[in-house]
Design an enzyme around this catalytic site. Structure first.
Site, PDB file in Angstrom:
ATOM      1  N   ASP A  11       0.859  -1.184   0.000  1.00 12.84           N
ATOM      2  CA  ASP A  11       0.000   0.000   0.000  1.00 12.84           C
ATOM      3  C   ASP A  11       0.890   1.226   0.000  1.00 12.84           C
ATOM      4  O   ASP A  11       2.067   1.163   0.396  1.00 12.84           O
ATOM      5  CB  ASP A  11      -0.923   0.007   1.222  1.00 12.84           C
ATOM      6  CG  ASP A  11      -1.921   1.164   1.201  1.00 12.84           C
ATOM      7  OD1 ASP A  11      -2.358   1.555   0.103  1.00 12.84           O
ATOM      8  OD2 ASP A  11      -2.248   1.698   2.272  1.00 12.84           O
ATOM      9  N   SER A  12       0.328   2.347  -0.406  1.00 14.51           N
ATOM     10  CA  SER A  12       1.072   3.597  -0.361  1.00 14.51           C
ATOM     11  C   SER A  12       1.330   4.045   1.073  1.00 14.51           C
ATOM     12  O   SER A  12       2.226   4.859   1.314  1.00 14.51           O
ATOM     13  CB  SER A  12       0.312   4.692  -1.119  1.00 14.51           C
ATOM     14  OG  SER A  12      -0.954   4.899  -0.525  1.00 14.51           O
ATOM     15  N   GLY A  44      -3.012   9.059  -4.055  1.00 10.40           N
ATOM     16  CA  GLY A  44      -4.311   9.402  -4.625  1.00 10.40           C
ATOM     17  C   GLY A  44      -4.308  10.572  -5.585  1.00 10.40           C
ATOM     18  O   GLY A  44      -5.122  10.629  -6.506  1.00 10.40           O
ATOM     19  N   CYS A  74      -4.295  -1.392  -2.131  1.00 12.37           N
ATOM     20  CA  CYS A  74      -4.407   0.050  -2.346  1.00 12.37           C
ATOM     21  C   CYS A  74      -5.266   0.257  -3.578  1.00 12.37           C
ATOM     22  O   CYS A  74      -4.951  -0.270  -4.654  1.00 12.37           O
ATOM     23  CB  CYS A  74      -3.011   0.636  -2.560  1.00 12.37           C
ATOM     24  SG  CYS A  74      -2.969   2.370  -3.073  1.00 12.37           S
ATOM     25  N   THR A  76      -5.774   3.014  -5.315  1.00 12.02           N
ATOM     26  CA  THR A  76      -5.136   3.839  -6.336  1.00 12.02           C
ATOM     27  C   THR A  76      -4.144   3.020  -7.144  1.00 12.02           C
ATOM     28  O   THR A  76      -4.115   3.101  -8.379  1.00 12.02           O
ATOM     29  CB  THR A  76      -4.432   5.050  -5.690  1.00 12.02           C
ATOM     30  OG1 THR A  76      -5.382   5.800  -4.922  1.00 12.02           O
ATOM     31  CG2 THR A  76      -3.834   5.955  -6.744  1.00 12.02           C
ATOM     32  N   GLU A 159      -4.991   9.819   8.761  1.00 15.92           N
ATOM     33  CA  GLU A 159      -3.560   9.739   9.018  1.00 15.92           C
ATOM     34  C   GLU A 159      -3.090  10.781  10.034  1.00 15.92           C
ATOM     35  O   GLU A 159      -1.982  10.660  10.567  1.00 15.92           O
ATOM     36  CB  GLU A 159      -2.782   9.854   7.712  1.00 15.92           C
ATOM     37  CG  GLU A 159      -3.051   8.670   6.781  1.00 15.92           C
ATOM     38  CD  GLU A 159      -1.894   8.348   5.861  1.00 15.92           C
ATOM     39  OE1 GLU A 159      -0.992   9.198   5.716  1.00 15.92           O
ATOM     40  OE2 GLU A 159      -1.892   7.238   5.297  1.00 15.92           O
ATOM     41  N   CYS A 193     -11.395   2.994  -0.617  1.00 19.19           N
ATOM     42  CA  CYS A 193     -10.089   3.384  -0.089  1.00 19.19           C
ATOM     43  C   CYS A 193      -9.924   2.656   1.230  1.00 19.19           C
ATOM     44  O   CYS A 193     -10.841   2.657   2.068  1.00 19.19           O
ATOM     45  CB  CYS A 193      -9.988   4.893   0.115  1.00 19.19           C
ATOM     46  SG  CYS A 193      -8.427   5.397   0.911  1.00 19.19           S
ATOM     47  N   HIS A 195      -8.313   3.329   3.802  1.00 14.03           N
ATOM     48  CA  HIS A 195      -8.327   4.174   4.999  1.00 14.03           C
ATOM     49  C   HIS A 195      -9.746   4.375   5.541  1.00 14.03           C
ATOM     50  O   HIS A 195      -9.940   4.599   6.734  1.00 14.03           O
ATOM     51  CB  HIS A 195      -7.748   5.557   4.694  1.00 14.03           C
ATOM     52  CG  HIS A 195      -6.272   5.617   4.579  1.00 14.03           C
ATOM     53  ND1 HIS A 195      -5.588   5.055   3.531  1.00 14.03           N
ATOM     54  CD2 HIS A 195      -5.332   6.193   5.388  1.00 14.03           C
ATOM     55  CE1 HIS A 195      -4.295   5.289   3.690  1.00 14.03           C
ATOM     56  NE2 HIS A 195      -4.116   5.966   4.796  1.00 14.03           N
TER      57      HIS A 195
END
Length: 272
Positions: A11-12, A44, A74, A76, A159, A193, A195
């Site tokens: 993941d990023s 993103g 992820c 994206t 985050e 997403c 998150h």
């Protein structure tokens, strides 16, 4: 010493840990590697070419670390890089290895949930701009209408540890209202997403009672288990020691403090 051949998740940043957490709860016997490219996050807002470049670098590195199977945890990266990696790079890197994404399992799940055949997608700007979800949904269920909403403030809220604070309420309500204003018939929403599940309670509080919210962790975990059951040649290559190793391209201490929001378990992190 027996060589470890783990399932790798990339993941990023941190969000993919929600996928890893769900996968490990379902299949704790396997060995795992998690890599977060936190130094170059977020993905993103980046271009297709840059996301592809960064994702390919991560795939090559994880192959070098012994992983025969990688999940791009992820949205994206799955939207902007997966197809190129599968079609153009795997044949030359190693045709026996596999790279999977999170979009296809989510799309396959939504058709059996929606009753109105009107679906909403909430994701990063990059995922929305890629049109990956409408394209993939229409391949399987051409009768489903799809409406999308970019939620650029949600990842920063998560985050920065503000996802459960009153200050997040405005931006949750703003994007939910913008999506629902596109069609009152939306009865299923994919949180596109990794998150976003941390905002789930706030999102649900803004939605009509008849709307179902789909989070990707359990969907991807079930899909991965099914994949391994159908591809026994891959399953036989994976070691089953129950271990998990975490890597970040940024500061391991920072990663560790944030990771506990997404992942239930002890975390020891190395810099990569």
């Amino acid at each position: 010493m027996t060589e470890i051949t783990p399932i790798a998740l990339f993941d990023s940043g941190y969000g993919g840990l929600t996928i890893l957490d769900a996968v490990r709860r379902l299949m704790s016997e396997y060995d795992y590697i998690y890599l977060g490219d936190n130094a170059r996050a977020p993905y993103g807002t980046r271009s297709f070419d840059i996301v592809y470049k960064y994702t390919k670098e991560a795939v090559v590195r994880l192959f070098d670390m012994g992983a025969p199977l990688i999940v791009l945890a992820c949205n994206t990266a799955s939207a902007k890089a997966l197809r190129n990696i599968q079609q153009c790079d795997l044949p030359t890197l190693d045709a026996s290895r596999r790279v999977l994404g999170v979009i296809r399992p989510s799309v396959e799940a939504v058709g059996s949930v929606t009753q109105s055949r009107v679906v909403g997608i909430m994701g990063t700007q990059g995922t929305v701009d890629s049109m990956s979800y409408p394209i993939e949904i229409h391949k399987i269920n051409p009768d489903i209408r799809v409406f999308q909403q970019a939620c650029p403030m949600w990842v920063p809220l998560v985050e920065n540890g503000e996802y459960d604070k009153p200050g997040a309420d405005y931006f949750v309500r703003k994007y939910v209202d913008e999506l629902m204003s596109q069609s009152a018939d939306i009865d299923t929403i994919i949180l596109a997403c990794t998150h976003f599940p941390l905002l789930r309670k706030k999102i649900e509080a803004c939605l009509p009672a008849n709307v179902t919210l789909l989070c990707q962790g359990d969907i991807v975990a079930r899909s991965l288990k099914d994949y391994l059951q159908r591809h026994t040649e891959m399953q036989s290559r994976l070691t089953k020691g129950g271990s998990v190793r975490f890597y970040t391209t940024e500061n391991p201490e920072k990663f560790g403090s944030m990771a506990r929001l997404f992942f239930d378990g002890d975390i020891q992190i190395s810099h990569l």
